[in-house]
Design a protein around this motif. Structure first.
Motif, PDB file in Angstrom:
ATOM      1  N   ASP A 201       0.810  -1.222   0.000  1.00 51.50           N
ATOM      2  CA  ASP A 201       0.000   0.000   0.000  1.00 51.50           C
ATOM      3  C   ASP A 201       0.846   1.275   0.000  1.00 51.50           C
ATOM      4  N   GLU A 202       2.136   1.144   0.225  1.00 49.81           N
ATOM      5  CA  GLU A 202       3.018   2.311   0.261  1.00 49.81           C
ATOM      6  C   GLU A 202       3.669   2.592  -1.089  1.00 49.81           C
ATOM      7  N   ILE A 203       3.310   1.817  -2.107  1.00 55.22           N
ATOM      8  CA  ILE A 203       3.809   2.068  -3.462  1.00 55.22           C
ATOM      9  C   ILE A 203       2.933   3.126  -4.108  1.00 55.22           C
ATOM     10  N   ALA A 204       3.525   4.255  -4.466  1.00 54.42           N
ATOM     11  CA  ALA A 204       2.755   5.381  -5.006  1.00 54.42           C
ATOM     12  C   ALA A 204       3.358   5.858  -6.321  1.00 54.42           C
ATOM     13  N   CYS A 205       2.535   6.566  -7.090  1.00 48.03           N
ATOM     14  CA  CYS A 205       2.971   7.128  -8.369  1.00 48.03           C
ATOM     15  C   CYS A 205       3.651   8.474  -8.117  1.00 48.03           C
ATOM     16  N   HIS A 206       4.934   8.535  -8.394  1.00 45.48           N
ATOM     17  CA  HIS A 206       5.636   9.816  -8.289  1.00 45.48           C
ATOM     18  C   HIS A 206       5.318  10.688  -9.505  1.00 45.48           C
ATOM     19  N   THR A 207       5.312  10.069 -10.678  1.00 45.17           N
ATOM     20  CA  THR A 207       4.839  10.692 -11.918  1.00 45.17           C
ATOM     21  C   THR A 207       3.948   9.675 -12.622  1.00 45.17           C
ATOM     22  N   SER A 208       3.147  10.153 -13.591  1.00 43.85           N
ATOM     23  CA  SER A 208       2.209   9.247 -14.237  1.00 43.85           C
ATOM     24  C   SER A 208       1.811   9.784 -15.600  1.00 43.85           C
ATOM     25  N   VAL A 209       1.452   8.860 -16.490  1.00 42.15           N
ATOM     26  CA  VAL A 209       0.918   9.269 -17.790  1.00 42.15           C
ATOM     27  C   VAL A 209      -0.471   9.861 -17.629  1.00 42.15           C
ATOM     28  N   GLN A 210      -1.127   9.559 -16.512  1.00 42.91           N
ATOM     29  CA  GLN A 210      -2.410  10.167 -16.178  1.00 42.91           C
ATOM     30  C   GLN A 210      -2.202  11.021 -14.920  1.00 42.91           C
ATOM     31  N   GLU A 211      -2.226  12.304 -15.084  1.00 39.56           N
ATOM     32  CA  GLU A 211      -1.837  13.234 -14.033  1.00 39.56           C
ATOM     33  C   GLU A 211      -2.683  13.095 -12.768  1.00 39.56           C
ATOM     34  N   GLU A 212      -3.904  12.634 -12.889  1.00 40.78           N
ATOM     35  CA  GLU A 212      -4.774  12.580 -11.718  1.00 40.78           C
ATOM     36  C   GLU A 212      -4.338  11.530 -10.700  1.00 40.78           C
ATOM     37  N   TYR A 213      -3.394  10.665 -11.068  1.00 38.49           N
ATOM     38  CA  TYR A 213      -2.947   9.614 -10.144  1.00 38.49           C
ATOM     39  C   TYR A 213      -1.573   9.888  -9.536  1.00 38.49           C
ATOM     40  N   VAL A 214      -1.016  11.049  -9.784  1.00 39.49           N
ATOM     41  CA  VAL A 214       0.273  11.408  -9.199  1.00 39.49           C
ATOM     42  C   VAL A 214       0.119  11.561  -7.686  1.00 39.49           C
ATOM     43  N   GLY A 215       0.978  10.875  -6.937  1.00 48.70           N
ATOM     44  CA  GLY A 215       0.945  10.927  -5.485  1.00 48.70           C
ATOM     45  C   GLY A 215      -0.036   9.974  -4.840  1.00 48.70           C
TER      46      GLY A 215
END
Length: 290
Positions: A201-215
């Motif tokens: 659960d601590e794996i997060a998106c630092h950057t993303s191709v879909q901006e709404e999922y960053v962080g």
């Protein structure tokens, strides 16, 4: 010999050098010393050296098997190598082949090259957390697929997961606290990994191709049905359409150029024919006169 000297000898005391031993060189322990009668004295009996030799060999063995700046404590009879917080910038090459537990955490390691652990067939747990790892070779963990149970890569600088490097492992993998770039390649790689349930659960998106999922937590997004590959497929389809349109435009341009070129050639030919002098049609002399 006086009575005092005889009493001293019986009591084991030294009565000073004898005349035959004056000026003689002191011999090392265990050497044969000849008495005045030609017989060996008690100093010729060698001292017991077996225990000291075994202790020396044991210390030498430990010194050569344990890498420099590391500790090799006993771990329930298994070989453990602890190199935590040792300032290492690369993975040591002299790790014992029978190592079962290896801790390389809290160092300055920036890359894991191919074949870094291929000689450690008995390795069960590998801790590479809290380093500066950015790149992982496609064959970095070759030789560990069968026995490795835990691989800790948390708290590093990993942006992309090489599927070839981790996909063949059956170990639980920790990837939390890495600046991951959430894209289709990462999603496909995670499908083949056995992630540690305690840190997933601590794996997060630092950057993303879909901006709404960053962080946001990556696993929660995937469980909700989000697919980063759909964006990838849309981008590919658009690229294919653009390419096809370009080829179509080239074909149309060529056809138009060809038709216009032929029209120009036809017009020139007609003008040439018109410019030729016309000849009157002569009457047949054999024909009857009207």
């Amino acid at each position: 010999m006086s009575l005092s000297e005889a009493a001293s000898r019986e009591a084991g005391k030294d009565v000073g050098p004898q005349p035959w031993a004056r000026g003689a060189r002191r011999l090392p322990l265990g050497a044969v010393r000849m008495g005045p009668t030609g017989k060996q004295s008690l100093s010729s009996v060698p001292a017991p050296m077996g225990g000291s030799c075994l202790l020396l060999l044991f210390c030498l063995r430990l010194g050569t098997s344990c890498p420099q700046s590391c500790q090799c404590p006993d771990h329930d009879g298994a070989v453990a190598v602890h190199c935590s917080a040792s300032g290492l910038q690369e993975i040591p090459k002299d790790i014992p082949a029978n190592t079962v537990f290896l801790k390389l955490d809290a160092n300055k390691i920036a890359r894991v090259p191919n074949g870094a652990f291929q000689h450690l067939s008995q390795l069960r747990e590998l801790d590479l957390s809290q380093n500066a790892i950015e790149t992982i070779g496609p064959a970095a963990f070759s030789g560990l697929a069968g026995g490795l149970r835990l691989l800790d890569l948390s708290h590093n600088r990993i942006r992309r997961i090489p599927k070839d490097a981790l996909g063949k492992l059956s170990a639980k993998i920790r990837l939390s606290h890495n600046p991951l770039h959430c894209e289709c390649a990462l999603q496909e790689a995670l499908w083949e990994l056995k992630l540690d349930p305690d840190s997933v659960d601590e794996i997060a998106c630092h950057t993303s191709v879909q901006e709404e999922y960053v962080g946001k937590p990556l696993i929660q997004a995937l469980d909700a049905g989000v697919s980063f590959c759909s964006t990838h497929h849309k981008t590919t389809d658009v690229a294919m359409l653009v390419t096809m349109f370009g080829w179509f435009a080239m074909v149309i341009t060529y056809v138009v150029y060809y038709v216009r070129q032929n029209q120009e050639d036809a017009r020139r030919h007609l003008e040439y024919l018109k410019s030729l002098p016309s000849t009157p049609v002569s009457k047949d002399p054999l024909s009857p006169a009207s």
